[in-house]
Scaffold this active site. Structure first.
Site: not given
Lengths: 307, 264, 239
Positions: A37, A246, A249, A271, A277
């Site tokens: 970080g 979605c 899909c 998606c 997808c």
């Protein structure tokens, strides 16, 4: 698209950057991994593309790329947007490495604004392109002061930002680049990924590297590191939730993009991760609008871009 | 707080031999004093007298060339400010100290709402419940006579007097024991000044604050302080009970300062 | 001189106190005001400082209150903890004595703007150790006794007449039960009716055992309250 190797163009060092530069960047990366970080300054080079097009991510990728690597590049989850295509072509040309759109096949995935839906595994590296690496910049413009705040772990200001958000909007309205605390120490800007992706950074098996070219910073989240989104006890962090699946899909629990279909406001949610997808559709999943969707969105195989 | 029995109590702040030079020019030199809990000390002098340098040394915003500043922590332990680590000192300053500045833009976050300004110290010290932070901020706005309905307005929408009161709320929210004030009322209209002074006076008495207030205004010193120090050319030339310094000044320069004030 | 007509132990002892002012802005001119003055005040006494104006009476009160330096001699004040010499005491000590021991009614009211009359008086009571409700109650009583009209109580005294301000000042100086009272011309701008009220208030304090040192311009007030007169002119520096 299956992984394929290419002959690199002559006249370039492998992956464009010279070896000294790559070593310098690798040292920065190692330091970044050692201090999860923490923003490590590095001598960012001029790249043959403008700032804002992923020069930081490209330099990180160039520094860690080897001839055996398989590279995937996405922008907003998609493999075939201009930015993704250009960067993929860049490395195909300068390093001759294999490229792919399949998340599972890639050893290095450079990304702008998303984490792939397919769960990443050990050995994979996710390289984020970062525009503004400093999460405290919003309230404290002085770099000397923000460095001090990081050094001393004084992150009250981050909460002031969230406070202001709630005071103005009634809830934490930050939906992307939502600040996280890494390994219980440094607060980090996760790059402009949707906050939907934040929980997926936590304890990820893959190595996550972040490169900011203009701001000359590299930072990292090593595999299986704790990543916590900042919040208030009475306004807990909540990722976006999509009610419908979605349209193409039928996947649920994934990040969806809204697509406007016509001038009358017809729209569908699909998606954002195009590879995910496509793979689902290839294995027989069918969304409720699959038949009506324009060819550019639906089952047509992604166009092979020319070199 | 202040019987006749507390004479031996350890001072809250002990300044010894404090000095700062800007090259060959003396910022301030050889300044020593004690400050006890609940005491208000005014430092008066004209521009360039060294009073602001002294305040900035005490706030550890300047490095002294000589001397020490010892502070008695809430734990009872007395520590030298310059011997502390920066992290510890900053924590001390945002919990047990306050600093009200002449220029509100330096003492406030101008881009942050009044509530955020007051809540910052709470969040800096670990408060993580939005509702509590907001409620506390609202209470403090009320205490400094700002309508709590303006909690989401920013300092830019506030008048000069309100900004100073907001600074005070922002500083007092962690219940500090020592507050430094640098010309908190200058630049304000007279009526606004009076209101602010009255507010400061009440809060100081109510919370038992120790205050060091730098001012060039002897009326402010008279109204707020128990003791005062007169500075000139970086040195303290006279100090003592405020009434005594103002009513029976001994040093020629103090006499000049006092006699230069128009009596109202 | 240490004349002491009372058998009680003195609460205030002024010993060999001299005072002069050096005016640096006027070529260092020196004005001698008092030389080697000594007297005491015991509980229950009302010591009146006598002498023409300019004799240094007010200066002496201000030294006992700590407003003026006392470079020569001693001003010893007895209290629960022992004896403090005001001439050499630290500011903190003087402030503590003012809160608990020394009450003072000055010639002029000096208050912060914006604070209501009732609060000016009550605040003085709280500073002197009264509980807030007791202080408020006592403030009302005193203002009533001193004929400050009720409709003025919510206003700051800055706009009042001289006499009204002086009565507010008296209320402020007398509200807290302090064992030593310094009164600097408390009746100067009062009418006969209010003078009588002040005389009664002073007697009340005296009966309660306060040691009182005062300057009274009015002969009738002086005669009414004084138990002893110290003539300050006897301590005037030789011309």
């Amino acid at each position: 698209m299956n992984p394929t190797s290419y002959e690199p163009a002559s006249g370039y060092n492998f992956a464009y950057l010279d070896e000294q530069t790559k070593r310098m960047i690798r040292r920065a990366i190692l330091k970044a991994i050692a201090i999860p970080g923490y923003q490590v300054p590095f001598a960012s080079r001029e790249m043959p593309m403008p700032y804002g097009w992923g020069t930081g991510g490209v330099q990180v990728t160039a520094a860690i790329l080897g001839p055996q690597d398989v590279l995937k590049v996405i922008d907003q989850g998609s493999d075939d947007t201009t930015n993704a295509v250009s960067i993929r072509n860049f490395f195909r040309k300068t390093a001759g490495v294999a490229v792919t759109t399949r998340t599972a096949d890639a050893s290095i995935i450079q990304t702008r604004h998303r984490i792939p839906e397919t769960q990443l595994s050990a050995g994979q590296v996710l390289v984020y392109q970062v525009p503004i690496p400093e999460p405290l910049r919003f309230l404290e413009p002085r770099e000397t002061e923000t460095r001090k705040l990081h050094a001393l772990g004084e992150y009250g200001l981050m909460y002031v930002k969230l406070y202001e958000d709630i005071a103005r909007n009634g809830h934490i309205a930050t939906t992307y680049a939502y600040p996280v605390e890494v390994a219980g120490r440094y607060v980090m800007d996760p790059s402009p990924i949707p906050k939907f992706d934040n929980p997926r950074m936590h304890d990820m098996a893959a190595l996550q590297l972040f490169g900011a070219g203009r701001e000359k910073r590299i930072y990292a989240v090593p595999p299986h590191t704790s990543v916590r989104s900042l919040d208030f006890t009475d306004h807990p962090f909540t990722p976006q939730v999509f009610t419908e699946p979605c349209a193409l899909c039928a996947a649920r629990g994934v990040y969806l993009d809204e697509v406007i279909l016509d001038d009358r406001g017809q729209r569908m949610f699909v998606c954002s991760d195009t590879d995910f997808c496509e793979e689902r559709r290839a294995s027989g999943h069918r969304g409720h609008l699959l038949g009506e969707a324009p060819a550019a969105l639906s089952g047509q195989p992604a166009q092979q871009e020319a070199c | 707080m202040s019987g006749l029995h507390d004479q031996d109590e350890v001072p809250l702040l002990a300044v010894r031999g404090l000095a700062k030079y800007y090259g060959a020019r003396r910022g301030c030199a050889n300044v020593s004093f004690d400050l006890h809990q609940g005491e208000v000390l005014a430092i008066v002098g004209e521009s360039g007298s060294g009073k602001s340098t002294l305040l900035n040394l005490i706030a550890a915003e300047l490095e002294p060339d000589a001397g020490s500043v010892a502070y008695r922590l809430r734990s009872g332990e007395t520590r030298d400010l310059f011997g502390m680590g920066e992290a510890e000192r900053r924590l001390l300053f945002r919990t047990d100290w306050g600093f009200v500045r002449q220029d509100a833009a330096q003492g406030l976050r101008m881009g942050v709402s009044a509530g955020g300004n007051v809540g910052e110290r709470l969040m800096m010290t670990g408060a993580r419940c939005y509702g509590d932070i907001r409620a506390t901020a609202g209470d403090w706005l009320e205490r400094v006579e700002i309508d709590p309905r303006r909690i989401d307005d920013g300092p830019r929408q506030f008048s000069g007097g309100m900004r100073q009161r907001l600074q005070i709320a922002r500083n007092l929210v962690t219940r500090p024991r020592l507050v430094l004030m640098d010309e908190p009322t200058s630049g304000l209209d007279v009526s606004v000044q009076a209101r602010l002074l009255d507010l400061i006076r009440n809060l100081v008495a109510e919370l038992g604050l120790a205050v060091i207030i730098v001012t060039h205004d002897l009326a402010v010193a008279r109204l707020l302080s128990h003791r005062m120090m007169v500075m000139k050319g970086g040195a303290v030339i006279e100090e003592g009970l405020t009434d005594r310094v103002l009513d029976d000044p001994q040093h020629p320069y103090s006499q000049l300062l006092v006699s230069s004030v128009l009596a109202a | 001189m240490t004349s002491n007509s009372s058998s009680a132990t003195p609460l205030l002892e002024v010993a060999n106190v001299s005072k002069s002012f050096t005016m640096h802005l006027h070529g260092g001119a020196r004005r001698d005001v008092l030389r080697a003055i000594s007297f005491t005040a015991a509980p229950g006494e009302v010591v009146t400082l006598g002498g023409p104006s300019g004799a240094g009476k007010s200066s002496l009160l201000k030294m006992i209150h700590g407003d003026y330096h006392c470079p020569d001699g001693a001003i010893r004040i007895r209290h629960d903890d022992g004896v403090t010499d005001l001439a050499s005491a630290a500011p903190r000590r003087i402030l503590a004595l003012r809160r608990h021991v020394i009450g003072y009614v000055s010639q002029f009211l000096r208050v912060i703007p914006r604070v209501s009359t009732l609060d000016v008086v009550a605040a003085a009571g709280r500073e002197g150790g009264l509980a807030p409700d007791v202080a408020s109650e006592r403030a009302r009583t005193l203002l009533t006794m001193l004929n400050v009209p009720g409709h003025l109580w919510a206003l700051p005294p800055a706009t009042f007449s001289g006499g009204e301000q002086q009565r507010v000042n008296i209320a402020r100086g007398l509200i807290a039960p302090r064992p030593l009272l310094l009164l600097d011309e408390p009746t100067a701008s009062l009418d006969a009716r209010n003078r009588a009220v002040v005389v009664e208030l002073i007697r009340e304090k005296q009966r309660a055992g306060a040691a009182i040192v005062g300057i009274f311009h009015d002969e009738d007030v002086r005669d009414a309250v004084a138990t002893r007169i110290v003539d300050v002119t006897r301590f005037a520096p030789a011309a």
